[in-house]
Design a protein around this motif. Structure first.
Motif, PDB file in Angstrom:
ATOM      1  N   LEU A 260       3.688   4.038   7.858  1.00  0.00           N
ATOM      2  CA  LEU A 260       2.379   3.439   7.674  1.00  0.00           C
ATOM      3  C   LEU A 260       2.458   1.942   7.934  1.00  0.00           C
ATOM      4  N   PRO A 261       1.556   1.400   8.729  1.00  0.00           N
ATOM      5  CA  PRO A 261       1.580  -0.046   9.002  1.00  0.00           C
ATOM      6  C   PRO A 261       1.306  -0.855   7.740  1.00  0.00           C
ATOM      7  N   LYS A 262       2.023  -1.961   7.592  1.00  0.00           N
ATOM      8  CA  LYS A 262       1.807  -2.845   6.450  1.00  0.00           C
ATOM      9  C   LYS A 262       0.636  -3.765   6.759  1.00  0.00           C
ATOM     10  N   LEU A 263      -0.207  -3.966   5.750  1.00  0.00           N
ATOM     11  CA  LEU A 263      -1.340  -4.850   5.929  1.00  0.00           C
ATOM     12  C   LEU A 263      -1.061  -6.189   5.251  1.00  0.00           C
ATOM     13  N   GLY A 264      -1.125  -7.239   6.028  1.00  0.00           N
ATOM     14  CA  GLY A 264      -1.016  -8.563   5.447  1.00  0.00           C
ATOM     15  C   GLY A 264       0.365  -8.977   5.037  1.00  0.00           C
ATOM     16  N   SER A 265       1.410  -8.267   5.452  1.00  0.00           N
ATOM     17  CA  SER A 265       2.755  -8.627   5.021  1.00  0.00           C
ATOM     18  C   SER A 265       3.154 -10.012   5.505  1.00  0.00           C
ATOM     19  N   ALA A 266       2.644 -10.411   6.678  1.00  0.00           N
ATOM     20  CA  ALA A 266       3.015 -11.712   7.225  1.00  0.00           C
ATOM     21  C   ALA A 266       2.157 -12.831   6.659  1.00  0.00           C
TER      22      ALA A 266
ATOM     23  N   ILE B 158       3.333  15.898  -0.200  1.00  0.00           N
ATOM     24  CA  ILE B 158       2.631  14.811   0.492  1.00  0.00           C
ATOM     25  C   ILE B 158       3.326  13.478   0.223  1.00  0.00           C
ATOM     26  N   ALA B 159       3.802  13.282  -1.001  1.00  0.00           N
ATOM     27  CA  ALA B 159       4.512  12.044  -1.339  1.00  0.00           C
ATOM     28  C   ALA B 159       5.761  11.878  -0.473  1.00  0.00           C
ATOM     29  N   ILE B 160       6.467  12.975  -0.240  1.00  0.00           N
ATOM     30  CA  ILE B 160       7.666  12.928   0.606  1.00  0.00           C
ATOM     31  C   ILE B 160       7.292  12.575   2.044  1.00  0.00           C
ATOM     32  N   VAL B 161       6.212  13.180   2.537  1.00  0.00           N
ATOM     33  CA  VAL B 161       5.758  12.885   3.905  1.00  0.00           C
ATOM     34  C   VAL B 161       5.377  11.414   4.044  1.00  0.00           C
ATOM     35  N   ILE B 162       4.641  10.883   3.061  1.00  0.00           N
ATOM     36  CA  ILE B 162       4.242   9.469   3.093  1.00  0.00           C
ATOM     37  C   ILE B 162       5.473   8.570   3.054  1.00  0.00           C
ATOM     38  N   TRP B 163       6.452   8.921   2.213  1.00  0.00           N
ATOM     39  CA  TRP B 163       7.684   8.137   2.062  1.00  0.00           C
ATOM     40  C   TRP B 163       8.443   8.052   3.387  1.00  0.00           C
ATOM     41  N   ARG B 164       8.431   9.138   4.149  1.00  0.00           N
ATOM     42  CA  ARG B 164       9.172   9.173   5.410  1.00  0.00           C
ATOM     43  C   ARG B 164       8.341   8.695   6.601  1.00  0.00           C
ATOM     44  N   SER B 165       7.097   8.346   6.362  1.00  0.00           N
ATOM     45  CA  SER B 165       6.210   7.931   7.448  1.00  0.00           C
ATOM     46  C   SER B 165       6.334   6.435   7.721  1.00  0.00           C
TER      47      SER B 165
ATOM     48  N   TYR C 260       0.808  -1.219   0.000  1.00  0.00           N
ATOM     49  CA  TYR C 260       0.000   0.000   0.000  1.00  0.00           C
ATOM     50  C   TYR C 260       0.844   1.273   0.000  1.00  0.00           C
ATOM     51  N   LYS C 261       1.888   1.302   0.790  1.00  0.00           N
ATOM     52  CA  LYS C 261       2.658   2.535   0.926  1.00  0.00           C
ATOM     53  C   LYS C 261       3.325   2.947  -0.377  1.00  0.00           C
ATOM     54  N   LYS C 262       4.036   2.019  -1.025  1.00  0.00           N
ATOM     55  CA  LYS C 262       4.704   2.353  -2.286  1.00  0.00           C
ATOM     56  C   LYS C 262       3.686   2.723  -3.362  1.00  0.00           C
ATOM     57  N   ALA C 263       2.541   2.027  -3.370  1.00  0.00           N
ATOM     58  CA  ALA C 263       1.515   2.328  -4.363  1.00  0.00           C
ATOM     59  C   ALA C 263       0.975   3.743  -4.177  1.00  0.00           C
ATOM     60  N   ILE C 264       0.795   4.149  -2.939  1.00  0.00           N
ATOM     61  CA  ILE C 264       0.303   5.502  -2.659  1.00  0.00           C
ATOM     62  C   ILE C 264       1.307   6.549  -3.137  1.00  0.00           C
ATOM     63  N   ILE C 265       2.588   6.316  -2.893  1.00  0.00           N
ATOM     64  CA  ILE C 265       3.619   7.260  -3.338  1.00  0.00           C
ATOM     65  C   ILE C 265       3.640   7.356  -4.861  1.00  0.00           C
ATOM     66  N   ILE C 266       3.555   6.202  -5.528  1.00  0.00           N
ATOM     67  CA  ILE C 266       3.529   6.193  -6.998  1.00  0.00           C
ATOM     68  C   ILE C 266       2.319   6.978  -7.501  1.00  0.00           C
ATOM     69  N   GLY C 267       1.164   6.770  -6.866  1.00  0.00           N
ATOM     70  CA  GLY C 267      -0.036   7.491  -7.276  1.00  0.00           C
ATOM     71  C   GLY C 267       0.117   8.994  -7.159  1.00  0.00           C
ATOM     72  N   LEU C 268       0.725   9.455  -6.083  1.00  0.00           N
ATOM     73  CA  LEU C 268       0.933  10.891  -5.881  1.00  0.00           C
ATOM     74  C   LEU C 268       1.875  11.478  -6.934  1.00  0.00           C
ATOM     75  N   VAL C 269       2.934  10.753  -7.263  1.00  0.00           N
ATOM     76  CA  VAL C 269       3.891  11.230  -8.270  1.00  0.00           C
ATOM     77  C   VAL C 269       3.229  11.295  -9.650  1.00  0.00           C
ATOM     78  N   VAL C 270       2.430  10.292  -9.975  1.00  0.00           N
ATOM     79  CA  VAL C 270       1.726  10.294 -11.259  1.00  0.00           C
ATOM     80  C   VAL C 270       0.763  11.479 -11.339  1.00  0.00           C
ATOM     81  N   MET C 271       0.052  11.744 -10.256  1.00  0.00           N
ATOM     82  CA  MET C 271      -0.851  12.892 -10.223  1.00  0.00           C
ATOM     83  C   MET C 271      -0.103  14.201 -10.430  1.00  0.00           C
TER      84      MET C 271
ATOM     85  N   ALA D  94      -6.229   3.345  -0.782  1.00  0.00           N
ATOM     86  CA  ALA D  94      -6.608   3.983   0.472  1.00  0.00           C
ATOM     87  C   ALA D  94      -7.965   3.550   1.010  1.00  0.00           C
ATOM     88  N   ASN D  95      -8.947   3.331   0.120  1.00  0.00           N
ATOM     89  CA  ASN D  95     -10.279   2.971   0.600  1.00  0.00           C
ATOM     90  C   ASN D  95     -10.310   1.646   1.358  1.00  0.00           C
ATOM     91  N   PRO D  96      -9.768   0.544   0.802  1.00  0.00           N
ATOM     92  CA  PRO D  96      -9.776  -0.697   1.584  1.00  0.00           C
ATOM     93  C   PRO D  96      -8.862  -0.626   2.794  1.00  0.00           C
TER      94      PRO D  96
END
Length: 427
Positions: A223-229, A214-221, A86-97, A134-136
């Protein structure tokens, strides 16, 4: 630092396993920004209609291209999230926008209708990725019983962005142009149209800068990983399951699709409707101020809806809001004068909780299928592309009569709330 959450077998994060509120606060900025950018289109459409001298069909085609991106990029976004998280996808989305926002600068300099369409498609592709991620994420990182309320609350910040955007677009685009400060039917010279086209440069440069920050803030944050284990287990479970056996999802996908036809048709034709002599007879810049009230109603409705759904079932709450929207849309389609405009403003209150409620109910009980289900529901946002159908109806039968399409949409949402949303496996 936020810890890694524990998940239940259904994919929902176990209540009390970690503090998810910091993550929600950070994600609220994403909801704010994509709401803000989407609603800038409400002021951009009448602006471009003036610059390129477009009819209603051509004007709404601009918005259709925006929502076609959801149809094209929805499922690829889901697959990208599965691979990157989720985290990397969010950063990619912000850069594309941000890249798409900067593309609006040469589109204004040329000026070019085609380049404008391409830049908007790029922005919408980035938003699609953010929506799928972000929604799920918001829906599953807390207790299952409050998922609709939680998602509606965060979506209220999306509405805060939509509330501010008309002021921003009205001041920096419409109020600085000849077309934006002239009454309907005023003749505008080619030189004035060219000067008007440049008005979009500064707003989109500002948007691009904020997105990158915002992308920089997300990158340095953290965010908990969902389902990584449990991702390997989830992949194996997905092979044994079918999305199409879940009735709430099967009927939820068309519900999102149809809801977007209603929301986008109302929002993007509001200014054109309000400036009609038989409705309010005001300038586009003045109409943008009233558009703020429509989005303000959505914001108020979402905050109220998040509170209401803590005590009342989400399906019953959605049904009440949908029936209210149905009543005021009939008023907008049949009445004349400012009262018709106010009916259209009030529909924002009825529409407010529809997307988050439908989305949360649509993915309920999907477990390891949540990412794919989210991708399908976000793909259904492509329903907004059918605003071009309303534009076509407006050209044929008049703008006010075209809102009967919206009335039909409200009927389906009411049915989904009362019948189609029941979370049981389809036969």
């Amino acid at each position: 630092m936020v810890g890694t959450p524990e998940q239940t077998a259904s994919g929902q994060v176990a209540a009390g396993s970690f503090n998810y509120k910091p993550a929600l606060a950070l994600l609220a900025s994403l909801f704010f920004m994509w709401g803000f950018i989407t609603v800038i289109n409400n002021t951009l459409l009448p602006h471009l209609r003036s610059v390129f001298d477009l009819n209603y069909t051509q004007t709404t085609l601009i918005e259709s291209v925006w929502f076609i991106a959801y149809g094209v990029m929805g499922m690829p976004s889901a697959f990208l999230i599965e691979r990157t998280g989720y985290k990397k996808a969010i950063i990619i989305g912000l850069v594309v926008m941000a890249a798409g926002a900067l593309g609006m600068v040469p589109a204004a300099q040329i000026p070019s209708y085609g380049v404008t369409l391409f830049a908007l498609f790029v922005i919408a592709s980035g938003i699609t990725l953010l929506q799928v991620a972000a929604n799920p994420y918001v829906a599953v990182i807390g207790p299952a019983e409050s998922s609709e309320s939680r998602l509606t609350l965060v979506q209220a910040f999306n509405s805060f962005g939509t509330f501010l955007a008309p002021y921003f677009g009205g001041y920096l685009i419409l109020s600085r142009t000849v077309g934006g400060t002239s009454l309907e039917g005023t003749e505008i010279s080619a030189a004035q149209r060219l000067a008007d086209a440049r008005a979009t440069e500064l707003p989109y440069i500002m948007v691009a800068v904020v997105l990158l920050l915002i992308a920089i803030v997300i990158w340095r944050s953290n965010l908990p990983k969902l389902g990584s284990a449990t991702s390997r287990v989830a992949r194996e479970e997905r092979k044994k399951l079918s999305l199409w056996k879940h009735r709430n999802l099967v009927w939820g996908v068309p519900a999102i699709f149809i809801y977007l036809i209603a929301e986008i048709g109302v929002a993007n034709l509001f200014i054109n409707f309000a400036i009609l002599p038989e409705i309010a007879g005001i300038t586009p810049a003045q109409a943008a101020n009233y558009l703020v009230l429509l989005w303000g109603g959505m914001m108020v409705g979402r905050f109220a809806g998040a509170f209401i759904m803590r005590s009342f079932p989400a399906d019953k709450t959605l049904a009440a809001f949908a029936l209210f929207a149905l009543v005021v849309m009939v008023g907008a389609a049949t009445l004349e004068g400012p009262v018709a405009m106010w009916c259209l403003i009030l529909v924002g209150l009825g529409h407010s909780i529809m997307f988050p409620a439908i989305f949360a109910m649509g993915i309920k009980g999907l477990g390891p299928l949540t990412e794919e289900a989210s991708g399908l529901l976000i793909t259904a946002i492509a329903g907004g592309a059918l605003v071009v159908v309303q534009g076509w109806l407006a050209d044929l039968y008049g703008l006010q009569n075209s809102f009967w399409l919206t009335v039909a949409c409200e009927v389906y949402i009411s049915w989904y709330a009362l019948v189609g949303s029941k979370p049981r496996t389809a036969d």
